[in-house]
Design an enzyme around this catalytic site. Sequence first.
Site, PDB file in Angstrom:
ATOM      1  N   GLU A  82       7.203   1.085  -0.763  1.00 12.36           N
ATOM      2  CA  GLU A  82       6.112   1.335   0.165  1.00 12.36           C
ATOM      3  C   GLU A  82       6.211   2.428   1.307  1.00 12.36           C
ATOM      4  OE1 GLU A  82       2.856   1.955  -1.247  1.00 12.36           O
ATOM      5  OE2 GLU A  82       3.071  -0.096  -1.576  1.00 12.36           O
ATOM      6  N   THR A  86       7.277   5.461   1.483  1.00 13.42           N
ATOM      7  CA  THR A  86       9.059   5.439   0.454  1.00 13.42           C
ATOM      8  C   THR A  86       8.833   7.286   0.469  1.00 13.42           C
ATOM      9  OG1 THR A  86       8.429   4.502  -1.010  1.00 13.42           O
ATOM     10  CG2 THR A  86      10.892   3.524   0.450  1.00 13.42           C
ATOM     11  N   SER A 146      -8.429   5.302  -4.257  1.00 18.72           N
ATOM     12  CA  SER A 146      -9.488   6.188  -4.826  1.00 18.72           C
ATOM     13  C   SER A 146      -9.869   7.923  -4.645  1.00 18.72           C
ATOM     14  CB  SER A 146     -10.833   5.685  -4.403  1.00 18.72           C
ATOM     15  OG  SER A 146     -10.691   5.044  -3.127  1.00 18.72           O
ATOM     16  N   ASP A 183       0.612   9.274  -4.653  1.00 18.96           N
ATOM     17  CA  ASP A 183      -0.487   8.845  -5.061  1.00 18.96           C
ATOM     18  C   ASP A 183      -1.370   9.758  -6.179  1.00 18.96           C
ATOM     19  OD1 ASP A 183      -0.978   6.531  -2.920  1.00 18.96           O
ATOM     20  OD2 ASP A 183      -2.243   7.358  -1.658  1.00 18.96           O
TER      21      ASP A 183
HETATM   22  C1  GLA Z   1      -0.916   5.762   1.031  1.00 17.20           C
HETATM   23  C2  GLA Z   1      -0.117   7.740   0.838  1.00 17.20           C
HETATM   24  C3  GLA Z   1       0.693   7.753   0.006  1.00 17.20           C
HETATM   25  C4  GLA Z   1       2.455   6.361   0.753  1.00 17.20           C
HETATM   26  C5  GLA Z   1       1.441   5.340   1.018  1.00 17.20           C
HETATM   27  C6  GLA Z   1       3.052   4.321   1.466  1.00 17.20           C
HETATM   28  O1  GLA Z   1      -0.870   5.260  -0.210  1.00 17.20           O
HETATM   29  O2  GLA Z   1      -1.432   8.437   0.744  1.00 17.20           O
HETATM   30  O3  GLA Z   1       1.525   8.647   0.094  1.00 17.20           O
HETATM   31  O4  GLA Z   1       2.773   6.896   1.348  1.00 17.20           O
HETATM   32  O5  GLA Z   1       0.342   4.738   1.301  1.00 17.20           O
HETATM   33  O6  GLA Z   1       3.436   4.173   0.250  1.00 17.20           O
END
Ligand code: GLA
Length: 389
Positions: A37, A39, A129, A174
């Site tokens: 996370e 990262t 989302s 994401d």
């Molecule tokens: C959000 C961001 C991602 C990532 C996470 C944490 O979802 O959009 O890019 O940094 O937080 O891992």
Amino acid sequence: MSEKNNCAHLVQTQYAKQFGQHQLMVKSPGRINLIGEHTDYNLGFVLPAAIDKAIYIAIGKRADQTICLTAADLDQSIEASLESLKPSDMQWPNYLLGIADQLKKKGYSIGGFNAVVAGDVPLGAGLSSSAAVECATIFALNELFELGISKLDMVRLAQKAENEFVGLQCGIMDMFASMFGKKDSVIQLDCRSLEYHYMPFHQDGFQIVLLDTCVKHSLASTEYNTRRLECEAGVAAIAKLYPEVKSLRDASMDMVESILAGGDIKVYQRCKFIVAEIARLQAGCQDLVAGDIAAFGLKMFETHKGLSQEYEVSCSELDFLADYAKTQSAVIGARMMGGGFGGCTINLVRDAEVDNFIAGAAAAFKNRFQQDLKSYIVAIGDGTSLINN
Ligand code: GLA
């Protein structure tokens, strides 16, 4: 009719009501992340997967330069001009308009379009989302206007749209997970090289349970961007002695300890967490390959501790749920998931005890916060795709 078909049906009928026959429909899923996370923007590794909850978009060309958008499940519509795109006061249109803006900036030739969106990815729950809307939109526009953009470039453009139009300096995880997800696999993504491989994820005897605090996180208006700056400050300090260090991916724990320990305590703690988390993910992948899910689960608890105490992106509701999970023999591993400040915990829970676990967590949560807890049992699904009419 299943929930998925419900959403597809909803966007289709709403489109028909407002605009007539749509030209195509696209589905793009939300995501989970097993470990790794914060990262991604530190150019480390992540281990996400697409889930069986998605955003659906029905789309069609217009003869003019107008963009007409409707969020069918929010019952809201907005009109914008392709010639003068600017962020809307409402949040959801910006995920679609930001994509149009990026395409224009990159010189792609698109015209006006009508689009209707809806989905069953819970909003503001840390299941991305927003990335699902962005990926659905870029995939749909790529098809509609025959732009010929590769999936990887679509992911990059979607991330840029979020960075520039929405203002969140998010990493690439994401969008990558939404676009490249694969059924029954997690994606081991190297966020520096963007090399990735699918690891088969066998849920032998356990399920993935998300517990939703319903604390709405608004990452853009919280500390997310600050965390990124704190990591950059750490990198700048380390790079003075080690110019080869360009991101925390390149830093060792020895560097963090010897260079950052005496300085700004926040910068030190943030960097310590990230360097440990990058190593933890790599060790966790070895656990998965070895089939040692118990060892993997313990690492999830460690990640939560670091996110809460060192990276400080948790909240009391998330801490409560992670602590509760730790006391339950049914739980293999648990932690807060995503950007933080609210949203869900992810729990690996033994099959036979899933219902009991959810009921117990909900009762304890209600007792502590006088709030109802939502829960979702998710399966790992495929990434962004066209849906046949
Ligand atoms: C959000 C961001 C991602 C990532 C996470 C944490 O979802 O959009 O890019 O940094 O937080 O891992």
